[in-house]
Design an enzyme around this catalytic site. Sequence first.
Site, PDB file in Angstrom:
ATOM      1  CG  ASP A   1     -32.999 -28.840  10.970  1.00  0.00           C
ATOM      2  OD1 ASP A   1     -33.577 -28.425   9.950  1.00  0.00           O
ATOM      3  OD2 ASP A   1     -32.489 -29.975  11.054  1.00  0.00           O
TER       4      ASP A   1
ATOM      5  CG  ASP B   1     -37.316 -33.356  17.916  1.00  0.00           C
ATOM      6  OD1 ASP B   1     -36.878 -32.864  16.862  1.00  0.00           O
ATOM      7  OD2 ASP B   1     -38.335 -34.081  17.954  1.00  0.00           O
TER       8      ASP B   1
ATOM      9  CG  ASP C   1     -44.090 -26.497  22.129  1.00  0.00           C
ATOM     10  OD1 ASP C   1     -43.227 -25.862  21.493  1.00  0.00           O
ATOM     11  OD2 ASP C   1     -45.310 -26.315  21.992  1.00  0.00           O
TER      12      ASP C   1
END
Length: 587
Positions: free
Chosen positions: A425, A357, A404
């Site tokens: 997601d 994330d 990233d």
Amino acid sequence: MNMQIVENPSRLKLLGHDVLLIGIMAVLAGCGLIYEYLLSHYAGRVLGIMETAIYAMIGLMIVSMGLGAFAAKIFKDPFTAFAWLEAIIALIGMSSIIVIAAIIALTGTLPELIAETYNLPPDTVIDGGVLEQLQSYATFLPYVAGFLLGFFIGMEIPLIARVREKVYGRHLENNAGTIYGADYIGAGIGAFIWVTIMLTLDITIAGVWTAGFNIVAGSIFLLRYWREIKRAWWLVVLHLVLVVLLFFIADSGARWMSNFSNVLYKDQVFYQVNTPFQNITFTHRRQGTVDEPVIDMYLNGRLQFSSSDEKIYHSMLTYPGLMASARHEHVLVIGGGDGLAVRDILDWSPKSVTLVDLDPGLVELFSNRYAKRHDDKTVALREQLLKLNREAFEDPRVSVIFGDAFIEIDTLLKQQKHFDTIIVDLPDPSHPDLNKLYSDHFYSRLRQLLSGDGALVVQSTSPYHARDAFISIGKTVKQAGYENVEQYRQNVPSFGEWGWTIATKMGQAATTRLKRYNELPVANNYLSTALLNGSFAMPANFYEDMDLIKINQLGSGVLYQYHVKAWQKDTGVYQSDAPVPDLEVTN
């Protein structure tokens, strides 16, 4: 005119003037850039289209700055004009966002005020017509403020250049170059301050600090060139008023903005924070006799989940991929910083779950393990969120990589990692930077991480509201080399109809693998095998013209364009990525 300034001043005095004027110009350039960013981000929150709002605001302010530069010639006295200009810019800069928020709040509550004033029945719907137009106009007020600020900021360089020539008493050949140099350097410093400091501050506090520097620069100019400025005492009074207003907004502005923000969202805002990457907002509401309130989370004004029905979304996200994979020992999750997908994956008893994330500030709200903020408000919120994700990040099997995903995937590839299931997601591709994470190149690299008998699942926006984007994602995954690619859908009340793409690297398709199960391997209070199998059915002719829909190749921006086109009609913050019913009831 004070003859000291024009009567052949010494080089030392000229140097003193230059240091002062060029320094002021650099400070004001930094302030101008920060004002631009502040209004851009606030416009994004109001309209729910952060990226588009930022680009539009920057373009608008550049144009208005050009107009301001042309208009500066109407002022015959550059000293007086510049002094008044800085006071006006500081006033607009510190107060515009609060004023806009107040107007938006007023237009948003007008239906309720009218209903109460005229004692209308509780089920009366007051909507449309003039009220709807007022609400629509109010949301575009940030652009009005941006135009005004840009117009006045555009006057600064021509006026300060003329002031400098007055000081020298002659035309200066490189005057424009010197002033523009100070402006560019100052803007660069302003950008650095924005990224490193102000991006994480409350928007009103950031505005106050910026206006404070504006006032200080304007006051220094006023004092230094007092004799050249007409009605200077009036400017002293104005600066005192600005200082009082500055402290007033610093003390109460955040509280006012919190109250005004409640109108932008359908529920009560109880927590907001800016991270270096995004604005995170939580709202809550009571529902029936349930003890726990319903919590909604918004990123940059876009709804990401509602605790009332997130279980539906995350079950549909995780179960098909896990059931279609031969094993579930090692699972990779891209995005999902709330830990809700990880929570459901842990029920399958994996050996490891790796989450990638971008934003540590998001993950820390859902975890004690990664927590950095320990103020009372954050701790109270974290307690609620830990219940929601069942402390998923505290599990020793879970590891988080902050960065990233487009870059971090390379690290995993170099480490020769392999995963039995990969869950993507990510937020919808509403930004060009997100578009690359939906590209054929990215999916191809994920394929190298996927075990031969594993499955990939990708959050794929709404097949109903963004059909072309949904189909493009499926075609892009297929282009990346997966043997079998299928898509499925389910209704999530907070979002409407939502869709996912599932792919297997080789062997049987996901639907074939799912049909082996007579019951779910891991119990779920919403899903059933029949529901999962049925979710792959699409409406008649859904894929009829799919040949016309393009694949999202890296750098093409195809999916971003599909997404923006599909969702441009739903630009309100409370609508965000989630379609809401047209019917509104005023109590």
